[in-house]
Write an enzyme that holds these catalytic residues in place. Sequence first.
Site, PDB file in Angstrom:
ATOM      1  N   GLY A   1      42.116  39.772  34.586  1.00 58.43           N
ATOM      2  CA  GLY A   1      42.981  40.438  33.633  1.00 58.43           C
ATOM      3  C   GLY A   1      42.730  39.971  32.217  1.00 58.43           C
ATOM      4  O   GLY A   1      42.249  38.864  31.995  1.00 58.43           O
ATOM      5  N   SER A   2      43.039  40.834  31.245  1.00 56.83           N
ATOM      6  CA  SER A   2      43.051  40.391  29.858  1.00 56.83           C
ATOM      7  C   SER A   2      44.340  39.617  29.621  1.00 56.83           C
ATOM      8  O   SER A   2      45.237  39.607  30.457  1.00 56.83           O
ATOM      9  CB  SER A   2      42.972  41.603  28.924  1.00 56.83           C
ATOM     10  OG  SER A   2      41.710  42.221  29.042  1.00 56.83           O
ATOM     11  N   GLY A   3      44.417  38.966  28.458  1.00 56.26           N
ATOM     12  CA  GLY A   3      45.599  38.169  28.169  1.00 56.26           C
ATOM     13  C   GLY A   3      45.360  36.680  28.379  1.00 56.26           C
ATOM     14  O   GLY A   3      46.251  35.872  28.141  1.00 56.26           O
ATOM     15  N   HIS A   4      44.136  36.325  28.832  1.00 54.59           N
ATOM     16  CA  HIS A   4      43.805  34.917  29.068  1.00 54.59           C
ATOM     17  C   HIS A   4      42.783  34.410  28.058  1.00 54.59           C
ATOM     18  O   HIS A   4      42.123  33.410  28.301  1.00 54.59           O
ATOM     19  CB  HIS A   4      43.243  34.729  30.477  1.00 54.59           C
ATOM     20  CG  HIS A   4      44.114  35.257  31.554  1.00 54.59           C
ATOM     21  ND1 HIS A   4      45.424  34.872  31.701  1.00 54.59           N
ATOM     22  CD2 HIS A   4      43.887  36.162  32.542  1.00 54.59           C
ATOM     23  CE1 HIS A   4      45.951  35.512  32.740  1.00 54.59           C
ATOM     24  NE2 HIS A   4      45.044  36.306  33.253  1.00 54.59           N
TER      25      HIS A   4
ATOM     26  N   LYS B   1      38.819  34.458  40.330  1.00 56.17           N
ATOM     27  CA  LYS B   1      40.035  33.650  40.409  1.00 56.17           C
ATOM     28  C   LYS B   1      40.868  34.130  41.596  1.00 56.17           C
ATOM     29  O   LYS B   1      40.958  35.322  41.853  1.00 56.17           O
ATOM     30  CB  LYS B   1      40.852  33.775  39.115  1.00 56.17           C
ATOM     31  CG  LYS B   1      40.099  33.203  37.916  1.00 56.17           C
ATOM     32  CD  LYS B   1      40.975  33.052  36.684  1.00 56.17           C
ATOM     33  CE  LYS B   1      41.601  34.332  36.203  1.00 56.17           C
ATOM     34  NZ  LYS B   1      40.644  35.450  36.035  1.00 56.17           N
TER      35      LYS B   1
ATOM     36  N   ASP C   1      42.174  40.352  42.042  1.00 59.10           N
ATOM     37  CA  ASP C   1      40.805  39.974  41.690  1.00 59.10           C
ATOM     38  C   ASP C   1      39.942  39.871  42.940  1.00 59.10           C
ATOM     39  O   ASP C   1      38.810  40.349  42.964  1.00 59.10           O
ATOM     40  CB  ASP C   1      40.806  38.634  40.953  1.00 59.10           C
ATOM     41  CG  ASP C   1      41.507  38.708  39.605  1.00 59.10           C
ATOM     42  OD1 ASP C   1      40.823  38.741  38.583  1.00 59.10           O
ATOM     43  OD2 ASP C   1      42.759  38.762  39.580  1.00 59.10           O
TER      44      ASP C   1
ATOM     45  N   HIS D   1      50.151  34.177  34.501  1.00 57.51           N
ATOM     46  CA  HIS D   1      50.512  35.584  34.390  1.00 57.51           C
ATOM     47  C   HIS D   1      51.977  35.807  34.045  1.00 57.51           C
ATOM     48  O   HIS D   1      52.557  36.840  34.355  1.00 57.51           O
ATOM     49  CB  HIS D   1      50.170  36.337  35.679  1.00 57.51           C
ATOM     50  CG  HIS D   1      48.706  36.395  35.923  1.00 57.51           C
ATOM     51  ND1 HIS D   1      48.052  35.502  36.724  1.00 57.51           N
ATOM     52  CD2 HIS D   1      47.757  37.216  35.417  1.00 57.51           C
ATOM     53  CE1 HIS D   1      46.766  35.781  36.726  1.00 57.51           C
ATOM     54  NE2 HIS D   1      46.556  36.805  35.945  1.00 57.51           N
TER      55      HIS D   1
END
Lengths: 205, 330
Positions: free
Chosen positions: B53-56, B104, B109, B218
């Site tokens: 995911g984006s946001g990391h 991950k 994922d 998350h």
Amino acid sequence: MLDTDFFRRWMTAAAASVEREADQLTELDSAIGDADHGSNLQRGFAAVTEVLEKDAPATPGAVLTLAGRQLISTVGGASGPLYGTLLRRTGKALGDDDEVTQAQFAQALAAGVAAVGQLGGAQAGDKTMLDALLPAAEALATSFDGAAEAARAGAVATVPMQARKGRASYLGERSIGHQDPGATSAALLVEALAATATATDGVDA
Amino acid sequence: MKMLINVPETVVADALRGIAAAHPELTVDVENRVVARRDAPVAGKVGLVSGGGSGHEPLHAGFVGPGMLSAACPGEVFTSPVPDQMVRAAAAVDSGAGVLFVVKNYTGDVLNFEMAAELAEDEGLQVAQVVVDDDVAVSDSTFTAGRRGTGATLFVEKIAGALADEGAPLDRVAAVARQVNGASRSFGVALGAVTTPAKGSPTFDLPAGELELGIGIHGEPGRERRPMMTSGEIADFAVNAILEDLRPTGPVLALVNGMGATPLLELYGFNAEVHRALSERGVPVARTLVGNYVTSLDMAGCSVTLCQVDEELLRLWDAPVRTAALRWGR
């Protein structure tokens, strides 16, 4: 008999329902997940509607297989592969017939639901979409409305459960007391199915 | 909630356009969401592909470059990318030596990468996978989704990336990646919740005087909530949680990682406490990295990741790397 148009209308109804309930799904997901279930499914089903219009698959099986493939390609997360597998495997189980009986469909859906369980490694009581899908698939053999009721009841029954699969499982006991967003969206799908059947003459008579 | 965005629907694409503008050494396919080193595929070299995911940020695109990832595929915010992206990324970086997926451990994922591996193999690519699952806050059993993959992702990508740069074959790169994961453990705490662009409000309420222990990346709450602790108390708690599980018999790499909204002033202070805690427990630290590397949007808080290293892992850690977010040695 259920024809290709029936399944296309089911998918359209499901997309509309997901669109309408997206905020509620995201709200449920923010309690025990990561607050994106609504927006992800919304994106996926919008893409399903688009591809079904463009490609106009010719059989019930082809409608669901294509819809499933499209969900896998657009949703991401766990929902993409799980819902994608549900529809793809249900579609494949329907075969190449132009029309299918409700009994055939119920059997195919059960195969799709089983594939979801296998892929996610989950079973009834794990606080996942299966808690809505398993009873719905069973009830579908006799009644569309019964399937919708069973799915809704299954989703509500996830509230006291402790999540054992997916991101909610990381909360352990803190996942108790929240309705599972996946079971909720699964119930929306089955409710859209029942609404499509109600709007179709001669189905579920 | 005010955010520096246009609309929630385009945050990932907008960020990718920004990465492209800042890093001409990368190819950024905004439409298909693949970020790759511009010189890929590198002849004879195993390709390393990660994504999530984006946001990391800077994970994952910030770690693309010589000495680390060959390509990254960012998904929607906190949502796994789709198999199509992964297959494209793999095809873009495969030189015929095969591709390692660094995954991950999150259900989404894992499922998407598994599907991608099947599709890629259908296209004749040789694919191996390593699943990172380092988070000790999650008790691992057959009844859960298993431990989350968090900070150790950076260790796996750096060390496996260095080995791939040396021309090691796929099975060897995969084996070392798994070795690094097996030797790594993490623990995270949150001082505040996350606001995702899609939702626009914090994912949970965390009163001023409390903190969440055992969080992931998350925005989900942790395993336990307690009254706020000092930096030193948090360091002791995190180090104890890790060492209960990992009993290092040699030096460790230490990552003191910010979750996105905690300033470096606090992270460095926390790092001092982590070093103190490790020293008190007789654990020597070989190398330390402090900063925001595996983040969770605007979450306040931090995580600690330790990896026990031998001479070879340490040598690979020290090897040159040139990416947007991690670079040294050349």
